[in-house]
Design a protein around this motif. Structure first.
Motif, PDB file in Angstrom:
ATOM      1  N   GLY A  35       0.795  -1.216   0.000  1.00 35.88           N
ATOM      2  CA  GLY A  35       0.000   0.000   0.000  1.00 35.88           C
ATOM      3  C   GLY A  35       0.822   1.258   0.000  1.00 35.88           C
ATOM      4  N   LEU A  36       1.981   1.288  -0.664  1.00 34.54           N
ATOM      5  CA  LEU A  36       2.839   2.459  -0.683  1.00 34.54           C
ATOM      6  C   LEU A  36       2.418   3.437  -1.766  1.00 34.54           C
ATOM      7  CD1 LEU A  36       6.371   0.844  -0.214  1.00 34.54           C
ATOM      8  CD2 LEU A  36       4.847   1.797   1.537  1.00 34.54           C
ATOM      9  N   ALA A  37       2.790   4.687  -1.553  1.00 31.92           N
ATOM     10  CA  ALA A  37       2.604   5.748  -2.548  1.00 31.92           C
ATOM     11  C   ALA A  37       3.801   6.691  -2.438  1.00 31.92           C
ATOM     12  CB  ALA A  37       1.285   6.475  -2.318  1.00 31.92           C
ATOM     13  N   PHE A  38       4.543   6.906  -3.558  1.00 34.43           N
ATOM     14  CA  PHE A  38       5.753   7.736  -3.497  1.00 34.43           C
ATOM     15  C   PHE A  38       6.093   8.217  -4.907  1.00 34.43           C
ATOM     16  CE2 PHE A  38       6.852   3.276  -3.806  1.00 34.43           C
ATOM     17  CZ  PHE A  38       7.715   3.230  -4.889  1.00 34.43           C
ATOM     18  N   TRP A  39       7.002   9.221  -4.916  1.00 33.34           N
ATOM     19  CA  TRP A  39       7.528   9.754  -6.158  1.00 33.34           C
ATOM     20  C   TRP A  39       8.876   9.102  -6.439  1.00 33.34           C
ATOM     21  CZ3 TRP A  39       4.926  13.113  -9.285  1.00 33.34           C
ATOM     22  CH2 TRP A  39       3.797  13.767  -8.747  1.00 33.34           C
ATOM     23  N   PHE A  40       9.149   8.947  -7.724  1.00 32.30           N
ATOM     24  CA  PHE A  40      10.439   8.359  -8.099  1.00 32.30           C
ATOM     25  C   PHE A  40      10.814   8.851  -9.486  1.00 32.30           C
ATOM     26  CE2 PHE A  40       7.260   5.538  -9.805  1.00 32.30           C
ATOM     27  CZ  PHE A  40       7.753   5.135 -11.021  1.00 32.30           C
ATOM     28  N   ARG A  41      12.134   8.667  -9.743  1.00 27.67           N
ATOM     29  CA  ARG A  41      12.664   9.008 -11.060  1.00 27.67           C
ATOM     30  C   ARG A  41      12.765   7.733 -11.856  1.00 27.67           C
ATOM     31  NH1 ARG A  41      15.140  13.973 -11.571  1.00 27.67           N
ATOM     32  NH2 ARG A  41      16.429  13.120 -13.255  1.00 27.67           N
ATOM     33  N   PRO A  42      12.159   7.640 -13.024  1.00 25.65           N
ATOM     34  CA  PRO A  42      12.124   6.387 -13.781  1.00 25.65           C
ATOM     35  C   PRO A  42      13.495   5.916 -14.259  1.00 25.65           C
ATOM     36  CG  PRO A  42      11.296   8.193 -15.112  1.00 25.65           C
ATOM     37  CD  PRO A  42      11.466   8.743 -13.733  1.00 25.65           C
ATOM     38  N   LEU A  43      14.436   6.829 -14.452  1.00 27.15           N
ATOM     39  CA  LEU A  43      15.730   6.420 -14.986  1.00 27.15           C
ATOM     40  C   LEU A  43      16.596   5.727 -13.943  1.00 27.15           C
ATOM     41  CD1 LEU A  43      16.554   9.556 -17.184  1.00 27.15           C
ATOM     42  CD2 LEU A  43      15.609   7.338 -17.901  1.00 27.15           C
ATOM     43  N   THR A  44      16.334   5.974 -12.658  1.00 29.11           N
ATOM     44  CA  THR A  44      17.184   5.410 -11.600  1.00 29.11           C
ATOM     45  C   THR A  44      16.436   4.428 -10.726  1.00 29.11           C
ATOM     46  OG1 THR A  44      16.618   7.248 -10.124  1.00 29.11           O
ATOM     47  CG2 THR A  44      18.594   7.500 -11.524  1.00 29.11           C
ATOM     48  N   ALA A  45      15.175   4.108 -11.066  1.00 29.17           N
ATOM     49  CA  ALA A  45      14.339   3.263 -10.190  1.00 29.17           C
ATOM     50  C   ALA A  45      14.186   1.879 -10.779  1.00 29.17           C
ATOM     51  CB  ALA A  45      12.966   3.898 -10.003  1.00 29.17           C
ATOM     52  N   ALA A  46      14.188   0.879  -9.873  1.00 34.35           N
ATOM     53  CA  ALA A  46      13.857  -0.516 -10.207  1.00 34.35           C
ATOM     54  C   ALA A  46      12.790  -0.956  -9.212  1.00 34.35           C
ATOM     55  CB  ALA A  46      15.086  -1.403 -10.122  1.00 34.35           C
ATOM     56  N   ILE A  47      11.588  -1.156  -9.726  1.00 34.92           N
ATOM     57  CA  ILE A  47      10.432  -1.412  -8.849  1.00 34.92           C
ATOM     58  C   ILE A  47       9.872  -2.801  -9.131  1.00 34.92           C
ATOM     59  CG2 ILE A  47       8.139  -0.609  -8.178  1.00 34.92           C
ATOM     60  CD1 ILE A  47       8.930   2.171  -9.129  1.00 34.92           C
ATOM     61  N   SER A  48       9.589  -3.525  -8.059  1.00 37.00           N
ATOM     62  CA  SER A  48       8.937  -4.850  -8.149  1.00 37.00           C
ATOM     63  C   SER A  48       7.594  -4.793  -7.407  1.00 37.00           C
ATOM     64  CB  SER A  48       9.833  -5.933  -7.529  1.00 37.00           C
ATOM     65  OG  SER A  48      11.062  -6.018  -8.226  1.00 37.00           O
ATOM     66  N   GLU A  49       6.605  -5.401  -8.007  1.00 38.88           N
ATOM     67  CA  GLU A  49       5.268  -5.483  -7.386  1.00 38.88           C
ATOM     68  C   GLU A  49       4.904  -6.958  -7.200  1.00 38.88           C
ATOM     69  OE1 GLU A  49       0.636  -3.963  -8.048  1.00 38.88           O
ATOM     70  OE2 GLU A  49       2.121  -3.804  -9.663  1.00 38.88           O
ATOM     71  N   VAL A  50       4.830  -7.374  -5.954  1.00 36.65           N
ATOM     72  CA  VAL A  50       4.530  -8.774  -5.631  1.00 36.65           C
ATOM     73  C   VAL A  50       3.135  -8.830  -4.988  1.00 36.65           C
ATOM     74  CG1 VAL A  50       5.273 -10.809  -4.344  1.00 36.65           C
ATOM     75  CG2 VAL A  50       6.979  -9.214  -5.266  1.00 36.65           C
ATOM     76  N   PRO A  51       2.213  -9.611  -5.557  1.00 39.04           N
ATOM     77  CA  PRO A  51       0.873  -9.712  -4.936  1.00 39.04           C
ATOM     78  C   PRO A  51       0.951 -10.435  -3.592  1.00 39.04           C
ATOM     79  CG  PRO A  51       1.056 -11.244  -6.762  1.00 39.04           C
ATOM     80  CD  PRO A  51       2.300 -10.415  -6.796  1.00 39.04           C
ATOM     81  N   ALA A  52       0.304  -9.837  -2.602  1.00 40.30           N
ATOM     82  CA  ALA A  52       0.323 -10.417  -1.260  1.00 40.30           C
ATOM     83  C   ALA A  52      -1.026 -11.039  -0.877  1.00 40.30           C
ATOM     84  CB  ALA A  52       0.702  -9.348  -0.239  1.00 40.30           C
ATOM     85  N   ASP A  53      -1.974 -11.072  -1.795  1.00 40.46           N
ATOM     86  CA  ASP A  53      -3.294 -11.642  -1.491  1.00 40.46           C
ATOM     87  C   ASP A  53      -3.321 -13.131  -1.806  1.00 40.46           C
ATOM     88  OD1 ASP A  53      -2.971 -11.302  -4.154  1.00 40.46           O
ATOM     89  OD2 ASP A  53      -5.049 -10.710  -4.568  1.00 40.46           O
ATOM     90  N   ASP A  54      -4.416 -13.805  -1.418  1.00 41.75           N
ATOM     91  CA  ASP A  54      -4.585 -15.230  -1.707  1.00 41.75           C
ATOM     92  C   ASP A  54      -4.980 -15.407  -3.162  1.00 41.75           C
ATOM     93  OD1 ASP A  54      -4.055 -15.608   0.917  1.00 41.75           O
ATOM     94  OD2 ASP A  54      -6.143 -16.005   1.527  1.00 41.75           O
ATOM     95  N   ARG A  55      -4.365 -16.375  -3.820  1.00 41.81           N
ATOM     96  CA  ARG A  55      -4.588 -16.611  -5.231  1.00 41.81           C
ATOM     97  C   ARG A  55      -5.151 -18.021  -5.443  1.00 41.81           C
ATOM     98  NH1 ARG A  55      -3.473 -12.387  -9.130  1.00 41.81           N
ATOM     99  NH2 ARG A  55      -2.699 -10.697  -7.808  1.00 41.81           N
ATOM    100  N   GLU A  56      -6.054 -18.125  -6.451  1.00 41.02           N
ATOM    101  CA  GLU A  56      -6.630 -19.415  -6.820  1.00 41.02           C
ATOM    102  C   GLU A  56      -6.032 -19.848  -8.145  1.00 41.02           C
ATOM    103  OE1 GLU A  56      -8.808 -21.172  -5.094  1.00 41.02           O
ATOM    104  OE2 GLU A  56      -9.222 -19.749  -3.500  1.00 41.02           O
ATOM    105  N   LEU A  57      -5.562 -21.099  -8.166  1.00 40.90           N
ATOM    106  CA  LEU A  57      -4.988 -21.663  -9.380  1.00 40.90           C
ATOM    107  C   LEU A  57      -5.757 -22.925  -9.740  1.00 40.90           C
ATOM    108  CD1 LEU A  57      -2.813 -21.745 -11.597  1.00 40.90           C
ATOM    109  CD2 LEU A  57      -1.370 -23.056  -9.997  1.00 40.90           C
TER     110      LEU A  57
END
Length: 354
Positions: A35-57
């Motif tokens: 649940g983060l919200a922030f400013w960043f510079r795209p040229l120097t940023a490496a961002i990962s988004e990992v789902p933390a909810d329950d998933r059905e397969l």
């Protein structure tokens, strides 16, 4: 997926409460959490988004039993990435700083790993089990085997994935085999249905026979009661006729006695009347005889002139009634001539006797 907006060469990221964000700036960790919200510079940023909810397969795969029969297994695995930091370092969850979408397909890789692991353990179990046993206890056995295999899989623990639940929805053979397996059961069910139908028909026939017997017994009882009614009506009619005959006999006897008494009374009255009439007649006769005797005696003592006058009186009593008399001149002349004769007598006309 994270929401990224552009402002004057900078980017602003706003994630969802069920997404774990890992932000590296120049190889150093700048932001990490959900649940983060922030400013960043795209040229120097490496961002990962990992789902933390329950998933059905959901997964479906084919297997072969120990008697070489093909089966289709349908299952669903519920999992969650319990260690997002480890998962972000083992799988590529990096997102595009402009669009916020994943650069790779980490969930597809994770799904393939879970499916292949579950399928491996299910195939090992089904390959050693005959078809009939698999169809009877296959769902429970396969579910337990998959759950145990996924829980013991070391690679899932290394990438920070935890399996929460396993559900096996169906273990089904091929269509032809399924029809063949259903045939004996269907035949047995059909036999049971036929037996139930025959028993129901037998019960219905027995009930109909009972109803018919009851109706026949009712008709026999009704006929017997009608016979008793006819006999009773005949007895009542005979009794009524006997009573009527007795009453008529009594009435006839009474009428005869009454008539006898009336006849006797009438005879007695007639006898009395006859005696009275005879006595009256005798008395009347004696009175008439006495009157005649007195009359005769009176006549014997009277003269001829008296007797002639009496005779004329008697003759006048027996003459018919004269309503009118017509006097002609001739008759008046004769009468006047007679009255004019001296000695009180009328002169007789010529040619007549006096």
């Amino acid at each position: 997926m994270a929401d990224i907006t552009r402002r004057f060469g900078f980017r602003h990221l706003r994630s969802t409460p069920t997404s774990h964000i890992r932000h590296l700036r120049g190889g150093q960790l700048a932001h990490e959490g959900t649940g983060l919200a922030f400013w960043f510079r795209p040229l120097t940023a490496a961002i990962s988004e990992v789902p933390a909810d329950d998933r059905e397969l959901a997964m479906m795969f084919h297997a072969r039993t120990s008697d070489f029969q093909d089966l289709a297994v349908q299952a669903t695995v519920t999992y969650r990435i319990s260690d997002p930091t480890t998962a972000a370092t083992r799988l590529d969850f990096g997102i595009d700083p402009d669009t916020g979408s994943w650069r790779a397909e980490p969930l597809a890789q994770l799904g393939a790993l879970l499916t292949e692991t579950a399928q491996q353990h299910a195939l090992q179990l089904i390959a050693r089990t005959p078809l009939a046993d698999t169809l009877v206890d296959g769902v429970t056995a396969v579910r337990e085997r998959i759950s145990a295999g996924l829980a013991a899989e070391p690679r899932l623990a290394e990438i920070g994935v935890t399996v929460l639940a396993v559900r096996v929805t169906a273990v089904r053979p091929e269509a032809e085999m399924e029809r063949a397996l259903r045939t004996p059961a269907r035949e047995q069910v059909q036999q049971e249905a036929d037996r139930a139908t025959y028993e129901r028909r037998a019960v219905a026939v027995e009930r109909e026979r009972t109803i018919a017997e009851n109706e026949l017994a009712s008709r026999i009882e009704l006929a017997r009661r009608e016979e008793e009614l006819v006999e009773q009506q005949g007895a009542n009619a005979r009794r009524e006729a006997e009573q009527k005959a007795a009453a008529d006999a009594v009435r006839t006897s009474a009428d005869a006695a009454r008539r006898t008494r009336m006849a006797v009374a009438e005879a007695e009255a007639a006898g009395t009347l006859a005696a009275q009439q005879a006595e009256a007649a005798r008395t009347l006769g004696e009175a008439k005889a006495a009157a005649e005797a007195a009359w005769l005696a009176a006549h014997q003592q009277a003269g001829p002139e008296v007797l002639q006058a009496l005779a004329l009186i008697r003759l006048a009593e027996h003459l018919p009634r004269i309503d009118s008399i017509t006097l002609t001149p001739d008759l008046l002349t004769g009468l006047l001539t007679r009255l004019s004769v001296p000695g009180g007598g009328a002169a007789a006309p010529e040619g007549t006797e006096r």
